[in-house]
Each structure stands twice: as structure tokens, then as C-alpha cells.
Design an enzyme around this catalytic site. Structure first.
Site, PDB file in Angstrom:
ATOM      1  N   LYS A 197      40.166  38.275  23.349  1.00 54.86           N
ATOM      2  CA  LYS A 197      41.426  38.537  22.658  1.00 54.86           C
ATOM      3  C   LYS A 197      41.341  37.994  21.229  1.00 54.86           C
ATOM      4  O   LYS A 197      40.534  37.103  20.929  1.00 54.86           O
ATOM      5  CB  LYS A 197      42.587  37.856  23.390  1.00 54.86           C
ATOM      6  CG  LYS A 197      42.843  38.379  24.786  1.00 54.86           C
ATOM      7  CD  LYS A 197      43.996  37.628  25.439  1.00 54.86           C
ATOM      8  CE  LYS A 197      44.230  38.083  26.868  1.00 54.86           C
ATOM      9  NZ  LYS A 197      44.745  39.454  26.954  1.00 54.86           N
ATOM     10  N   ASP A 232      49.518  33.486  32.091  1.00 50.34           N
ATOM     11  CA  ASP A 232      48.912  34.524  32.923  1.00 50.34           C
ATOM     12  C   ASP A 232      48.858  34.134  34.405  1.00 50.34           C
ATOM     13  O   ASP A 232      48.348  34.882  35.222  1.00 50.34           O
ATOM     14  CB  ASP A 232      47.513  34.861  32.412  1.00 50.34           C
ATOM     15  CG  ASP A 232      47.210  36.345  32.500  1.00 50.34           C
ATOM     16  OD1 ASP A 232      48.137  37.131  32.761  1.00 50.34           O
ATOM     17  OD2 ASP A 232      46.040  36.723  32.311  1.00 50.34           O
ATOM     18  N   ASP A 247      38.661  41.833  29.851  1.00 52.00           N
ATOM     19  CA  ASP A 247      40.060  41.436  29.670  1.00 52.00           C
ATOM     20  C   ASP A 247      40.983  42.170  30.638  1.00 52.00           C
ATOM     21  O   ASP A 247      42.197  42.008  30.584  1.00 52.00           O
ATOM     22  CB  ASP A 247      40.503  41.686  28.225  1.00 52.00           C
ATOM     23  CG  ASP A 247      41.788  40.954  27.877  1.00 52.00           C
ATOM     24  OD1 ASP A 247      42.133  39.987  28.581  1.00 52.00           O
ATOM     25  OD2 ASP A 247      42.450  41.346  26.901  1.00 52.00           O
ATOM     26  N   GLU A 303      41.083  41.532  33.880  1.00 48.50           N
ATOM     27  CA  GLU A 303      40.605  40.663  34.950  1.00 48.50           C
ATOM     28  C   GLU A 303      41.605  40.447  36.075  1.00 48.50           C
ATOM     29  O   GLU A 303      41.221  40.185  37.217  1.00 48.50           O
ATOM     30  CB  GLU A 303      40.192  39.300  34.374  1.00 48.50           C
ATOM     31  CG  GLU A 303      41.308  38.289  34.170  1.00 48.50           C
ATOM     32  CD  GLU A 303      42.388  38.727  33.182  1.00 48.50           C
ATOM     33  OE1 GLU A 303      43.545  38.311  33.353  1.00 48.50           O
ATOM     34  OE2 GLU A 303      42.073  39.490  32.246  1.00 48.50           O
ATOM     35  N   ARG A 305      43.501  42.478  37.720  1.00 47.83           N
ATOM     36  CA  ARG A 305      43.369  43.456  38.806  1.00 47.83           C
ATOM     37  C   ARG A 305      42.171  43.142  39.697  1.00 47.83           C
ATOM     38  O   ARG A 305      42.178  43.469  40.890  1.00 47.83           O
ATOM     39  CB  ARG A 305      43.277  44.860  38.221  1.00 47.83           C
ATOM     40  CG  ARG A 305      42.045  45.113  37.379  1.00 47.83           C
ATOM     41  CD  ARG A 305      42.192  46.296  36.442  1.00 47.83           C
ATOM     42  NE  ARG A 305      43.164  46.052  35.393  1.00 47.83           N
ATOM     43  CZ  ARG A 305      43.505  46.947  34.469  1.00 47.83           C
ATOM     44  NH1 ARG A 305      42.922  48.138  34.463  1.00 47.83           N
ATOM     45  NH2 ARG A 305      44.393  46.658  33.549  1.00 47.83           N
TER      46      ARG A 305
END
Length: 523
Positions: free
Chosen positions: A272, A283, A342, A344, A346
Site C-alpha cells: 500500500k 483490518d 493485498d 489477503e 479473502r
């Protein structure tokens, strides 16, 4: 507002507002129904009945309004008189805002919340969001006095009797869950790493008399959890799958809540940027919500088997980090070609839902996650996105959101049109879409569902809470109230029964499949 004790009482008692500042809060037509005899002891000798009535007459909410009653010691505030069909009748978001802006300062304060019984649960959870627990401001650590806010409900409408002790206990457990989730999300990763998150899980387990199942580090790799291991293997603190299980006698179904617990997301090697990475401590919001809701649900007498599955990892950068082009074997037995490190969340959730299906035998699997930035574009800052294989459960999520204040709006569920976005030439699928303009939040959810199978006969629900997990720079504890309301019919608690849209029997229809029959029994 940090480090404030929140207490719910049937009666807060009488006190001079100069010694105990007071906020009176409700919709204007509800405030007009509060008799002077009920508030007199909380306002006198500073406020007369004439002044109270004059203040009510000056309120003109658009959408809200407030009026000081006595200096900065007593205030009355009005919520919106009406809300749109996609909002909660409780006007929960405005409750939080008004408490933050209108509650007078002080060590010991009181809030008189005026509402209908059906809005008490949402109102209490909204109040809790105004009092975050986490702070590292140096001034806060020097204060020695214990701050408290006492909340009293004055119920209006048809079911306007006194607030029962059981209701107060339910509100206490629910709001403690909301504040627990918000505290975890607010805590930065240099403190809330995977080790610390596991300690939070163990603490809740000890409180409930439950020993968690924990699979960590190399054991994840050995046992086939390629998603969780692949995401977290580069971090100093190793990844983990943790499970809290509540299995009461007489349970008739098995429910699994699977939470995404990425304690920090750098994006991995698909890193990112400097403007999008700050805030990625949030997150883990899905796992935090599952933990807070599990604690409250079990305390309130959950009658069915309930498993909270926590998929914990830090998506870090290092020599062992997953590379784009790597292929991982996930717990479902399917292979995934990584084309975006990015994407990740899932991956860890795919392992989590597979475990819930294969090892826990869940009839209902709900995953909750801060999954996609696109969610905030699709459904906005206030409404989580729901994706599910059941139209009934989609409607139930929307109804539960309105009843509890954690708002929800549906995403398109159409795997036959969208899942081809993950086509890979060398593996069963890629982990990120080919076309980012083709309903990316729906596609991300479908990736998770594919690891239990689109023809799985149970109920699968995916909640993307990326935007509503925070308001500005503070966590909201979003998801706790929603899970408690959505599954309230599985509780022994009458208030959770009241706010739940589930549990109503519907007559079977000709041509029903086994899955249709199960859904009709549950919704």
C-alpha cells in the site's frame, strides 16, 4: 470520552445537575411525553418546569437540535423526528454524535435516554460507541479519578413499562462487547499483534469457561491452512487460527462466525502507499466484532452451538513474504494463484469457512470482515455490505441492521456472472479480480464462498464492514450489535428476541429443496 465506566440502571436517581451533569436525549415527540415529575429530581433546583417546557418548545431538529438547560451542566437534545427507509428508526448514528457533542463534562454524569422499547437495544449500543476505551494520551494516564456515566431509559409507546433487570443485563453485555471490539480495533499493531489478539481470545474464553482451540505457525502449514499461513508467514508474530466453541445441551443447529483478524495490513509485496496504509490496524475489525458478540451471546444464554473462528495474521513484508505468482493450497483443497498480496483477507477467510464447514459441521456460516475498500463506495460509510446465498437471510440482515443500528445493504449475488473474474491458467483460481470495475466487493465475497462451494446446502452470509468499522479516527465496534440481533432468536434473552428478524416458522411450499426447508425454519 476514553476510559469512562458505562452503567445501565432502571433509575439513575435524583441529583443536582451541578453535581451530576445531565443529558436528556430522544426524538422530540418522545421528549414531550416525559412528565415533569420524572425529570424534576434530576434538574431541580437549577431548572424549573417552565424552563423545561420552554426548552422543548424551542427545539427544531433538522436533523438534530439541542438546548442548554443550565449553563453546561444540563442539556436536552432532539434526534431526527423521522428517518428514511434505509436508516434505523432509533437514529442510532445521531445518538452517538449528540452524546459526543452535547454530554456535559464531569466525573459522574447521567444520560436519560427516551425511546420506545424496540429501540432500546440500538440506542444503548449507539451510546457505547461514544465512549471508547483505548487511549495513550499522556494526560489520561495521569488522571486518578474514575469517570462514570449512568444511563437511564424512559420508555414510551405501547410497551412502556419499567426496564427489567434482565434487559439492563443484556444492554450491559452488548455494550461491553461493542467497546471490547472497538478497543481491539483502536489498538495499534505494536501492541495488538497476533500474540496479543490470542490473549484477548483466551481472556474471553476464561471468562466463559471455554478453552480455545489454537493452531499456529508451522502447524498451520502442516495441516493445510495455506491461506492463513501464506498471508502471515513473513511477520515476527506468527499467524494463527483460533476457535471458541459454545456447545450447550439441546442445541438443534450449529452456527459459525468467522472473523478476519489481519492485525496490520501493509499490503504485503503489493504494498500500500503512504496515504492508504495508515489506519490498517483496523483490518482486524471482523475478528474483533466476532469476539465481542460471542462473549455477549454466550452470556445471554445462546441455545445453539456457536463457534467463533478467528483468522489471525499480520500481512507483512520480509524475506518469507508471499510473492505475486506464488500458488498456495488452501484448506478447502483448492489452489490459488496469488496475483495481489493485498487481497489477503479473502485468503484467511477461505481457510476459516472451510474449517467451519469441514471440521465444525456448521449449518450456518457467517464471515465478517473489513474486506474491500470498494465496500465504502458500494454501500457507503454507514451501511455494511451483505452477500449471501439466501434471499431470506439477505432480508434478515437488512432488518436486523435497522433494529440494532448496525446498518446493512445488499450486494449483487451472481456467481455465474462474476466468479470468472478469478480465472487462472495454472491454478483453480487467482485471488484478485481481472476487472476491478465489475462489482469487486461482490467478487471478493464470492471468492470466500467458493471454498465451501456454491452448491453447499447450508446458509452462507458474508458481511463486509470495511467502512463502518470506524468513524473518523475512532473504531465503532461495528458488527457486535448486528450479530447479536441477527441471531437473537437463538438466545434466551427477551430483548434479543425482540430485535431479531429470525426464528419465525414459515409453511413449507411445494417443490422446496432441503436447503429451502432449512432456510424457512431459520428465517
Amino acid at each position: 470520552m476514553a476510559n469512562v465506566g458505562l452503567q445501565f440502571q432502571a433509575s439513575a436517581g435524583d441529583a443536582d445537575p451541578q453535581s451530576r451533569p445531565l443529558l436528556l436525549l430522544g426524538q422530540l415527540h418522545h421528549l414531550h411525553r416525559v412528565p415533569w415529575s420524572h425529570v424534576r429530581g434530576k434538574l431541580q433546583p437549577r431548572v424549573t418546569e417552565e424552563l423545561w417546557q420552554a426548552a422543548l418548545s424551542t427545539l427544531n431538529p433538522n436533523p438534530t437540535d439541542s438546548c442548554p438547560l443550565y449553563l453546561n451542566y444540563a442539556t436536552v437534545a432532539a434526534l431526527p423526528s423521522r428517518v428514511s427507509r434505509h436508516n434505523s428508526p432509533s437514529a442510532a448514528h445521531f445518538i452517538t454524535r449528540l452524546v459526543r457533542t452535547c454530554l456535559p463534562p464531569g466525573t459522574h454524569r447521567c444520560i436519560l435516554m427516551v425511546c420506545e422499547r424496540s429501540d432500546a437495544f440500538a440506542s444503548a449500543c449507539a451510546l457505547a460507541r461514544a465512549f471508547p476505551l483505548f487511549t495513550h494520551r499522556s494526560g489520561a494516564t495521569r488522571r486518578t479519578e474514575k469517570k462514570t456515566v449512568t444511563v437511564e431509559f424512559f420508555l414510551v409507546g405501547q410497551d412502556n413499562g419499567p426496564v427489567e433487570v434482565s434487559t439492563l443485563q443484556c444492554l450491559t453485555n452488548a455494550t461491553e462487547g461493542v467497546r471490547l471490539a472497538a478497543r481491539i480495533v483502536d489498538t495499534p499493531c505494536n501492541e495488538m499483534n497476533t500474540d496479543a489478539f490470542l490473549e484477548e481470545i483466551k481472556k474471553v474464553g476464561k471468562d466463559l469457561g471455554i478453552t480455545p482451540t489454537i493452531i499456529r505457525d508451522e502447524e498451520l502449514k502442516t495441516r493445510g491452512f495455506g491461506g492463513i499461513y501464506g498471508v502471515g508467514k513473513a511477520a515476527v508474530h506468527p499467524p494463527a487460527l483460533a476457535v471458541l466453541s459454545h456447545t450447550p445441551d439441546g442445541a438443534t443447529q450449529t452456527i459459525a462466525w468467522v472473523g478476519k483478524g489481519i492485525v496490520y495490513d501493509t499490503g504485503g509485496l503489493s504494498m500500500k502507499g503512504k496515504t492508504t496504509m495508515p489506519g490498517m490496524k483496523r483490518d482486524c475489525g471482523g475478528a474483533a466484532a466476532a469476539l465481542g458478540a460471542f462473549r455477549a451471546a454466550v452470556r445471554q444464554g445462546f441455545k445453539d452451538n456457536l463457534h467463533a473462528v478467528f483468522c489471525l495474521a499480520e500481512n507483512s513484508v520480509g524475506p518469507n513474504a508471499t510473492r505475486p505468482d506464488d500458488i498456495h493450497l488452501l484448506y478447502s483443497g483448492k489452489t490459488v494463484e496469488i496475483n495481489n498480496t493485498d487481497a489477503e483477507g479473502r485468503l484467511v477467510l477461505a481457510d476459516g469457512v472451510s474449517y467451519a464447514c469441514k471440521d465444525l459441521g456448521a449449518d450456518i456460516i457467517l464471515d465478517i470482515a473489513t474486506l474491500t475498500g470498494a465496500q465504502g463506495i458500494a454501500t457507503g460509510k454507514y451501511h455494511a455490505a451483505v452477500l449471501t446465498n439466501s434471499a431470506e437471510w439477505e432480508a434478515a440482515c437488512v432488518k436486523a441492521g435497522k433494529k440494532c443500528g448496525d446498518l446493512v445493504h445488499p450486494l449483487v449475488y451472481c456467481p455465474e456472472l462474476h466468479f470468472s473474474e478469478f480465472t487462472s491458467a495454472v491454478a483453480d483460481m487467482k485471488n484478485s479480480v481481472a476487472d476491478r470495475d465489475n462489482s469487486p466487493s461482490s467478487c471478493a465475497g464470492l471468492f470466500i464462498a467458493s471454498h465451501i462451494g456454491f452448491d453447499w446446502p447450508g446458509v452462507w452470509v458474508h458481511l463486509d464492514i470495511a467502512a463502518p468499522v470506524h468513524a473518523g479516527e475512532r473504531a465503532t465496534g461495528f458488527g457486535v450489535a448486528l450479530l447479536l440481533a441477527l441471531f437473537g432468536r437463538a438466545s434466551e434473552d427477551p430483548l434479543l428476541n425482540l430485535v431479531s428478524p429470525l426464528g419465525c416458522e414459515v409453511d413449507a411450499e411445494e417443490g422446496d429443496t432441503e436447503r429451502d426447508s432449512k432456510r424457512r425454519r431459520l428465517v
